[in-house]
Scaffold this motif. Structure first.
Motif, mmCIF file in Angstrom:
data_model
loop_
_atom_site.group_PDB
_atom_site.id
_atom_site.type_symbol
_atom_site.label_atom_id
_atom_site.label_comp_id
_atom_site.label_asym_id
_atom_site.label_seq_id
_atom_site.Cartn_x
_atom_site.Cartn_y
_atom_site.Cartn_z
ATOM 1 N N UNK A 287 16.834 7.499 -10.474
ATOM 2 C CA UNK A 287 17.379 6.164 -10.732
ATOM 3 C C UNK A 287 17.002 5.657 -12.126
ATOM 4 N N UNK A 288 15.755 5.962 -12.538
ATOM 5 C CA UNK A 288 15.295 5.469 -13.836
ATOM 6 C C UNK A 288 15.937 6.236 -14.991
ATOM 7 N N UNK B 297 13.341 7.855 -7.310
ATOM 8 C CA UNK B 297 13.133 6.828 -8.340
ATOM 9 C C UNK B 297 13.254 7.432 -9.740
ATOM 10 N N UNK C 161 -2.694 13.429 6.087
ATOM 11 C CA UNK C 161 -2.479 12.926 4.728
ATOM 12 C C UNK C 161 -3.699 12.167 4.240
ATOM 13 N N UNK D 120 0.818 -1.207 0.000
ATOM 14 C CA UNK D 120 0.000 0.000 0.000
ATOM 15 C C UNK D 120 0.854 1.261 0.000
ATOM 16 N N UNK E 200 2.628 1.092 -9.023
ATOM 17 C CA UNK E 200 3.798 1.908 -9.367
ATOM 18 C C UNK E 200 4.084 1.790 -10.852
ATOM 19 N N UNK F 49 4.569 1.436 -0.195
ATOM 20 C CA UNK F 49 5.841 1.472 -0.930
ATOM 21 C C UNK F 49 5.711 0.617 -2.191
ATOM 22 N N UNK G 298 3.585 7.016 -8.708
ATOM 23 C CA UNK G 298 3.411 6.134 -7.556
ATOM 24 C C UNK G 298 2.058 6.432 -6.924
ATOM 25 N N UNK G 299 1.198 5.425 -6.910
ATOM 26 C CA UNK G 299 -0.134 5.599 -6.327
ATOM 27 C C UNK G 299 -0.191 4.812 -5.021
ATOM 28 N N UNK G 300 -0.681 5.483 -3.978
ATOM 29 C CA UNK G 300 -0.720 4.868 -2.649
ATOM 30 C C UNK G 300 -2.158 4.633 -2.209
ATOM 31 N N UNK G 301 -2.294 3.771 -1.234
ATOM 32 C CA UNK G 301 -3.611 3.505 -0.667
ATOM 33 C C UNK G 301 -4.157 2.189 -1.177
ATOM 34 N N UNK H 211 8.496 -3.238 -8.090
ATOM 35 C CA UNK H 211 8.930 -3.042 -9.478
ATOM 36 C C UNK H 211 10.457 -3.120 -9.577
ATOM 37 N N UNK I 217 8.760 8.414 3.177
ATOM 38 C CA UNK I 217 8.839 7.130 2.482
ATOM 39 C C UNK I 217 10.228 6.902 1.888
ATOM 40 N N UNK I 218 10.866 7.996 1.476
ATOM 41 C CA UNK I 218 12.183 7.878 0.855
ATOM 42 C C UNK I 218 13.309 8.034 1.858
ATOM 43 N N UNK I 219 12.990 7.935 3.153
ATOM 44 C CA UNK I 219 13.990 8.031 4.227
ATOM 45 C C UNK I 219 14.785 9.339 4.149
ATOM 46 N N UNK J 287 10.569 9.854 -2.348
ATOM 47 C CA UNK J 287 10.829 8.585 -3.023
ATOM 48 C C UNK J 287 10.554 8.687 -4.526
#
Lengths: 189, 390
Positions: free
Chosen positions: B349-350, B346, B75, A71, B117, A73, B109-112, A78, B336-338, B342
């Motif tokens: 990175x991509x 990403x 949030x 949910x 992703x 992360x 990135x979709x959450x919930x 991927x 989330x990305x510490x 995030x």
């Protein structure tokens, strides 16, 4: 092709590596698989590895349950991959299974399928697969013998004669190493 | 070859100077913090003074008390963060063919409950004359690293917009970009070139505005000092500060100097708790005169690991719901990305093209030329670098 269980991403004469279409899923250790081609190559899964897709990135700990991770992360799934390594046992040559290495390795990107009971029966009809395991380098041979034998026996509807026959073959192959033979046989019971 | 003996002694002198400055920091921060509290009472007076003053530095525009802290909003359970980044292989005139490559990523990135992703990147090769040359002050000049970087920036925003249109804009969607939204490098560019970048850039921002999706530029460990500079104006004894007519240059220290050298990050680390955000300030960057309704504002946010700067266009500031959403989603992304969002991490990175990718790219070009029966000529300099002799 929707029911494939892997795609060949590294191919060699003695074996190949296949990428699973879903992270964390793979054919079980010791299972019989084949490539999807005109002249399929048959083999045994002897190693399953899940890790980062990119060499420079390592999975980190998140302190979350699997559901929370999916949910919150979603991207990490991927970025991971699951691959399985296959030891080549033989190939199909004009409708006949030959228990020897294929003249050419399976083409890269060919799909990998699980063997049917009939194919497993054919592959285990002789003891050549046991010899292939014993002589292979860098495979967990004893465990692979046990897992593949148990799998083959199930495909053969718990045929007792089959197990006795293979036990005899094993005692011949391992006649110089009683301890090893005994350890395998005890674990087959 | 690098002579590390000589480098090391220079690193040592650099460290000595840093130590001297570091010892002054606590006092500077204390003073800046006092000023922040003091000036918050009469922020309107300071705001007027800033508007009338002419300084040699960027000064934050103020429209609320300086120390008004905004707590972390709740949030939404589900949301989508979009981001993109780019990387390039610059043209190398010592190579066989003059061309360059831009690789742009797109991240959604979709959450919930509906979490998923989308991570990807796509390369574009530029080799035509119209790509390799640009108009600069009426002249046709080869596209250099700056031109290519600006083209890349545009492509990144186009890529996010495309993602948004493809995915459909949910109510809780944010577009995040690494770095500033203020294209200040264009200040020195001639109008023809400036317009060629600014006009499409603002067109993209306009589309985001129409879709009501906030756009934010995220700056990790910002070096900016706009708010510190506002406080320096407040320290100036004159009614209006005019730096080019400064009457205090004879003094051993200028009245505005005691907090010089601090960044806004230092200041707000003493003001904001984790999750809290500063008031929104208006950037006084000159290039923003061309931004119209997309004038860039900024705020600072304590994301726990550090103070980050967030830049947003004016229409996000004016829309309380979008501003609140930006605040909470940026914090969540960083968490989330510490410590770093995030989606932006990403996107990087991509997109990234490493040195070995660059070498492989040029070898592919050379190989393709050979296969097409073109003679491959690399400059003697290029050749000498590839096969150094003894």
């Amino acid at each position: 092709m929707s029911d494939y269980i892997g795609e060949v991403v590294e191919s060699g004469t003695k074996g190949f590596i296949a990428r699973s279409p879903r992270v964390g899923e793979a054919p079980p250790f010791g299972s019989f698989v084949r490539t999807d081609a005109d002249s399929p190559v048959y083999g045994l899964v002897y190693e399953i590895v899940t890790g980062s897709r990119e060499p420079g990135r390592k999975p980190d700990a998140y302190d979350m349950s699997m559901e929370e991770l999916r949910r919150e992360q979603p991207q990490i799934f991927e970025l991971l991959k699951t691959e399985f390594h296959v030891l080549t046992l033989g190939y199909l040559d004009r409708g006949k299974i030959r228990f020897t290495l294929s003249p050419l390795p399976p083409p890269i990107h060919s799909f990998v399928l699980g063997c049917t009971d009939e194919e497993m029966e054919a592959l285990s009809s002789e003891d050549f697969f046991l010899r292939a395991i014993i002589t292979a380098q860098n495979v967990p041979a004893d465990d692979l013998i046990i897992s593949s034998l148990l799998g083959a026996q199930e495909a053969r509807k718990n045929d007792r004669d089959f197990m006795v026959r293979m036990g005899k073959s094993l005692s011949r192959f391992l006649k110089d190493d009683y301890e090893r033979l005994a350890s395998i046989l005890r674990r087959l019971l | 070859m690098l002579n590390f003996h000589l480098v090391k002694s220079q690193i040592d002198s650099m460290m000595k100077e840093r130590r001297d400055f570091a010892s002054e920091i606590p006092d500077k921060i204390r003073l800046a913090n006092e000023q922040l509290r003091l000036r918050s009472r009469d922020w309107e007076g300071l705001s007027r003074k800033i508007d009338e003053s002419k300084t040699s530095w960027l000064v934050a525009g103020i429209s609320s008390p300086l120390d008004a802290v905004r707590p972390l909003p709740e949030r939404p359970r589900g949301y989508t963060a979009l981001s993109s980044d780019g990387s390039q292989i610059f043209p190398d005139r010592h190579e066989a063919l003059p061309c360059y490559l831009i690789n742009v990523s797109s991240i959604a990135l979709t959450y919930g409950d509906d979490a998923r992703a989308v991570l990807g990147s796509g390369p574009s090769l530029f080799y035509k004359d119209e790509d390799r040359f640009t108009t600069w002050g009426g002249k046709r000049v080869p596209a250099d690293s700056e031109v290519i970087s600006l083209r890349r920036t545009l492509m990144e925003f186009e890529s996010i917009l495309e993602l948004l249109k493809r995915n459909g804009a949910d109510r809780n969607t944010i577009a995040l970009s690494d770095g500033t939204l203020i294209l200040w490098r264009l200040e020195a560019a001639p109008p023809d070139f400036r317009d060629a970048v600014i006009v499409p850039f603002l067109g993209i921002l306009e589309e985001f505005r129409n879709l009501r999706v906030p756009v934010a530029g995220y700056i990790s460990r910002p070096g900016s000092a706009d708010v510190i500079n506002a406080l320096r104006v407040s320290l100036c004894p004159d009614r209006v500060s005019l730096c080019n007519q400064c009457p205090y240059t004879e003094l051993p220290e200028l009245p505005c100097s005691p907090i010089e050298g601090l960044t806004d990050g230092f200041l707000f680390s003493t003001v904001l708790d984790t999750g809290e955000a500063s008031p929104v300030f208006k950037s006084s960057s000159k290039i923003l005169d061309t931004y119209g309704g997309h004038h860039i504002y900024f705020f600072y946010i304590n994301i726990g690991e550090e103070i980050a700067r967030v830049e947003i266009p004016e229409w996000v500031v004016r829309d309380e719901e979008l501003l609140t959403l930006t605040h909470t989603l940026i914090f969540d992304q960083a968490k989330k990305g510490k410590g770093y969002p995030v989606s932006i991490a990403e996107a990087h990175e991509q997109a990234v093209v490493k040195a070995k990718d660059r070498d492989f790219f040029f070898s592919l070009v050379r190989e393709a030329m050979v296969k097409s029966d073109f003679s491959v000529t690399v400059s003697r300099k290029g050749l000498s670098k590839r096969v150094p002799g003894v």
